[in-house]
Structure formats: C-alpha cells, structure tokens
Design a protein around this motif. Structure first.
Motif, mmCIF file in Angstrom:
data_model
loop_
_atom_site.group_PDB
_atom_site.id
_atom_site.type_symbol
_atom_site.label_atom_id
_atom_site.label_comp_id
_atom_site.label_asym_id
_atom_site.label_seq_id
_atom_site.Cartn_x
_atom_site.Cartn_y
_atom_site.Cartn_z
ATOM 1 N N VAL A 98 -0.162 38.538 61.376
ATOM 2 C CA VAL A 98 1.295 38.517 61.210
ATOM 3 C C VAL A 98 1.843 37.142 61.600
ATOM 4 C CG1 VAL A 98 3.478 39.494 62.040
ATOM 5 C CG2 VAL A 98 1.576 41.009 61.450
ATOM 6 N N ASP A 99 1.355 36.590 62.712
ATOM 7 C CA ASP A 99 1.796 35.254 63.138
ATOM 8 C C ASP A 99 1.481 34.207 62.073
ATOM 9 O OD1 ASP A 99 2.748 36.242 65.522
ATOM 10 O OD2 ASP A 99 1.016 35.586 66.704
ATOM 11 N N SER A 157 6.700 39.384 57.328
ATOM 12 C CA SER A 157 5.299 39.046 57.567
ATOM 13 C C SER A 157 4.438 40.294 57.670
ATOM 14 C CB SER A 157 5.161 38.215 58.838
ATOM 15 O OG SER A 157 5.882 37.021 58.709
ATOM 16 N N ARG A 158 4.929 41.306 58.365
ATOM 17 C CA ARG A 158 4.180 42.563 58.476
ATOM 18 C C ARG A 158 3.996 43.209 57.104
ATOM 19 N NH1 ARG A 158 7.425 44.807 63.690
ATOM 20 N NH2 ARG A 158 6.301 43.603 65.252
ATOM 21 N N THR A 190 14.621 36.069 63.526
ATOM 22 C CA THR A 190 13.208 36.219 63.850
ATOM 23 C C THR A 190 12.687 37.593 63.452
ATOM 24 O OG1 THR A 190 13.467 34.691 65.689
ATOM 25 C CG2 THR A 190 11.526 36.107 65.719
ATOM 26 N N GLU A 191 13.459 38.639 63.700
ATOM 27 C CA GLU A 191 12.983 39.992 63.367
ATOM 28 C C GLU A 191 12.853 40.192 61.859
ATOM 29 O OE1 GLU A 191 17.402 40.234 64.357
ATOM 30 O OE2 GLU A 191 15.651 39.493 65.416
ATOM 31 N N GLU A 226 3.836 34.410 59.217
ATOM 32 C CA GLU A 226 5.190 33.959 59.547
ATOM 33 C C GLU A 226 5.373 32.462 59.344
ATOM 34 O OE1 GLU A 226 6.149 35.119 63.529
ATOM 35 O OE2 GLU A 226 6.449 37.205 62.970
ATOM 36 N N THR A 277 9.567 38.466 60.947
ATOM 37 C CA THR A 277 8.456 39.291 61.414
ATOM 38 C C THR A 277 8.271 40.506 60.520
ATOM 39 O OG1 THR A 277 8.770 38.552 63.690
ATOM 40 C CG2 THR A 277 7.552 40.603 63.375
#
Length: 100
Positions: free
Chosen positions: A28-29, A51-52, A44-45, A32, A48
C-alpha cells in the motif's frame, strides 16, 4: 483441541494475519508514492484508500495470472496495470507509461 480453545502457534489466525499485515502495508505504501501528487489537494486518507484499492485489484488478478502461461500470462499481468493507469491518463501517463 477442545471446541472454543484458542489457537496457538504459527497457524493461528492472529499469527497469520500479523504476517500478512507487514507485506500488505508495504504494498500500500509503495502504491501511494506515485499517487501522492495527484491531485495536490487530496487528503492522506483518500490516497491510502485509493492505494488499498489498487493493491486489491492486483491481488484479485493473481489467480488469473497463475492459471495461465507464457504470452497469456503476460497479458494477465499487464491488464490490471492498464485498468489502474488508464483513468490517470494523461497527467500521470507521461511519467508512468503503460507496459512499465
């Protein structure tokens, strides 16, 4: 083992989940990083969550990839990338062209 007894050892659900968490978080990182600048006002959320979703799409295609060989396998490797990157075209595609 008696019914309701807690599992212990490496096969316990909690242990398996913990072993899964670190590589999943790393994926995930990594997903991102190219998304962070697009759009600049994204929270940011949101990044994230996106990305997930990207990681989930790739993980979902693993069964198809493993079920095929040679050129057909390569096509199944490429297709999730196409699905994820096409909506980002053109701003991101200049930096990350399809087929990479």
């Amino acid at each position: 083992m008696s019914p309701g007894a807690p599992w212990t050892g490496p096969d316990a659900p909690g242990a398996m989940a913990q072993e899964h968490d670190a590589p999943h978080a790393a994926l995930v990182d990594r997903a991102e990083a190219p998304l962070t600048p697009f759009p600049p006002d994204a929270r940011t959320e949101e990044i994230t969550r996106t990305s997930r979703t990207c990681v989930g799409i790739h993980k979902g295609g693993l069964g198809l990839i493993l079920a095929h060989e040679d050129a057909e396998r390569e096509a199944h490797v490429q297709e999730p990338r196409n699905a994820l990157f096409r909506p980002l075209d053109p701003p991101l595609m200049d930096s990350y062209p399809l087929g990479v």
